[in-house]
Design a protein around this motif. Structure first.
Motif, mmCIF file in Angstrom:
data_model
loop_
_atom_site.group_PDB
_atom_site.id
_atom_site.type_symbol
_atom_site.label_atom_id
_atom_site.label_comp_id
_atom_site.label_asym_id
_atom_site.label_seq_id
_atom_site.Cartn_x
_atom_site.Cartn_y
_atom_site.Cartn_z
ATOM 1 N N VAL A 191 6.647 12.528 -8.571
ATOM 2 C CA VAL A 191 5.232 12.230 -8.806
ATOM 3 C C VAL A 191 4.924 10.794 -8.372
ATOM 4 N N VAL A 192 3.713 10.580 -7.862
ATOM 5 C CA VAL A 192 3.255 9.241 -7.486
ATOM 6 C C VAL A 192 2.871 8.522 -8.767
ATOM 7 N N GLU A 193 3.560 7.420 -9.040
ATOM 8 C CA GLU A 193 3.277 6.641 -10.249
ATOM 9 C C GLU A 193 2.198 5.597 -10.027
ATOM 10 N N HIS A 194 2.205 4.991 -8.838
ATOM 11 C CA HIS A 194 1.280 3.885 -8.573
ATOM 12 C C HIS A 194 1.014 3.806 -7.082
ATOM 13 N N VAL A 195 -0.231 3.528 -6.727
ATOM 14 C CA VAL A 195 -0.606 3.270 -5.339
ATOM 15 C C VAL A 195 -1.192 1.862 -5.299
ATOM 16 N N TRP A 196 -0.627 0.992 -4.462
ATOM 17 C CA TRP A 196 -1.087 -0.393 -4.415
ATOM 18 C C TRP A 196 -2.421 -0.503 -3.702
ATOM 19 N N ALA A 246 4.594 3.895 -5.442
ATOM 20 C CA ALA A 246 5.819 4.019 -6.227
ATOM 21 C C ALA A 246 5.916 5.452 -6.718
ATOM 22 N N ILE A 247 7.128 6.010 -6.665
ATOM 23 C CA ILE A 247 7.335 7.397 -7.104
ATOM 24 C C ILE A 247 8.393 7.457 -8.188
ATOM 25 N N ASP A 248 8.363 8.520 -8.969
ATOM 26 C CA ASP A 248 9.339 8.759 -10.028
ATOM 27 C C ASP A 248 9.473 10.269 -10.178
ATOM 28 N N LYS A 267 13.365 5.711 -10.786
ATOM 29 C CA LYS A 267 12.129 5.142 -10.263
ATOM 30 C C LYS A 267 12.427 4.391 -8.969
ATOM 31 N N ILE A 268 11.669 4.693 -7.946
ATOM 32 C CA ILE A 268 11.867 4.035 -6.661
ATOM 33 C C ILE A 268 10.521 3.599 -6.137
ATOM 34 N N SER A 269 10.459 2.379 -5.646
ATOM 35 C CA SER A 269 9.251 1.839 -5.080
ATOM 36 C C SER A 269 9.241 2.088 -3.582
ATOM 37 N N LEU A 270 8.103 2.435 -3.042
ATOM 38 C CA LEU A 270 7.963 2.593 -1.598
ATOM 39 C C LEU A 270 7.029 1.481 -1.141
ATOM 40 N N PRO A 271 7.563 0.254 -1.053
ATOM 41 C CA PRO A 271 6.698 -0.906 -0.854
ATOM 42 C C PRO A 271 6.136 -0.965 0.561
ATOM 43 N N VAL A 272 5.005 -1.659 0.675
ATOM 44 C CA VAL A 272 4.524 -1.999 2.000
ATOM 45 C C VAL A 272 5.393 -3.147 2.502
#
Length: 136
Positions: A65-70, A52-54, A8-13
């Protein structure tokens, strides 16, 4: 059943405040690979798009896959949605084949853009260009 957090890797703003807090509450033993980005970011302002993607295994739509969009993120403004399966980053299919490569392809200098091709409910959808940065 617990998901493998090592992928799991976050692609933070760019503004880490709110998301770091959420990540530490929800993350537990999550590999905080985005923490390394913070120190680099101070030098060259490298940032993500607010998603966030996983890696998803065992479904017809295996892949990153995109797990979460802030909320309020550039990713949300461009229509990226949780459940989207990454097919290409800036036209490069190989950039969507692993979480690590996808992360390094999506993140970049603040203010630059990235385009994504995703699979959503069987349809290919073009997303972007999405501007990398801390807010829309």
């Amino acid at each position: 059943s617990r998901m493998r957090s090592s992928h799991k890797i976050s692609l933070p703003v760019a503004s880490h405040g709110r998301m770091s807090k959420e990540g530490s509450e929800a993350g537990g033993s999550t590999n905080r690979s985005d923490q390394g980005m913070s120190s680099r970011k101070a030098q060259n302002k490298e940032t993500g798009i607010g998603a966030a993607i996983d890696y998803r295994y065992g479904s017809p739509e295996d892949g990153v896959v995109v797990e979460h969009v802030w909320p309020g993120s550039p990713a949300e403004a461009c229509g990226l949605m949780s459940g989207d399966v990454l097919l290409a980053v800036d036209g490069a299919v190989r950039s969507a084949q692993s979480v690590e490569v996808a992360k390094s392809s999506i993140c970049g200098p603040e203010g630059t853009t990235v385009s994504l091709r995703v699979l959503r409910r069987g349809d290919q959808v073009e997303i972007g260009p999405v501007q990398r940065g801390n807010r829309v």
